[in-house]
Design an enzyme around this catalytic site. Sequence first.
Site: not given
Length: 196
Positions: A45, A49, A51, A55, A143, A155
């Site tokens: 992370h 990156h 996700d 995650h 999330h 992100e």
Amino acid sequence: MIIHDISRDTLTCPVYEGDPDTEVTALQNLETDECNLSAVYMSVHAGTHIDAPLHYNEEGKSVDSLRLNTFYGKCTVITVEGILTGDDMERLLPYCKRRILFRGLGNTYLSQSAAIVLAESKVVLVGTDAESIAPSFDEARPHRELARAGIAILENLNLENIDDGEYELCAFPVKLGGLEAAPCRAILFEMEKGLN
């Protein structure tokens, strides 16, 4: 065509609080060896990156299992700051493509209600120039909503010099089989006005 690199340098970018520092070790160098050879220790992370749903969802897809066309295609960059609500997302979605990047000087986040609205839309990827898509006091719920819907998260972008508008996004994650995230090199392609 103008090409914008919207990635942060993984080696110099601050890591998310609590994550391990990124470290580089020189294994060989040209002064004493035949070549330069380095090893990197980092969180998946760190820096810019992706996700994957895994995650925050045990049954979600890993980063290598997501469809590649998730990371390439038309996207919308929007400048907003603060924590977006479901009502905010309802107002913004009609003007957005299936990939949305939020530009907010590192201060744009999704609330759970905003994530629910996105989860019920046709959006396949959502990104931010903040370290996380969710505020630090409520990391899990936004999330989880995005993960349940199979939406990829991009992100830690660098959108400082990017104007609002429509672009082509290319942000393929490194292929790390079975993991919940991976670094990527995020690029925006912009058509120059007046050129075809």
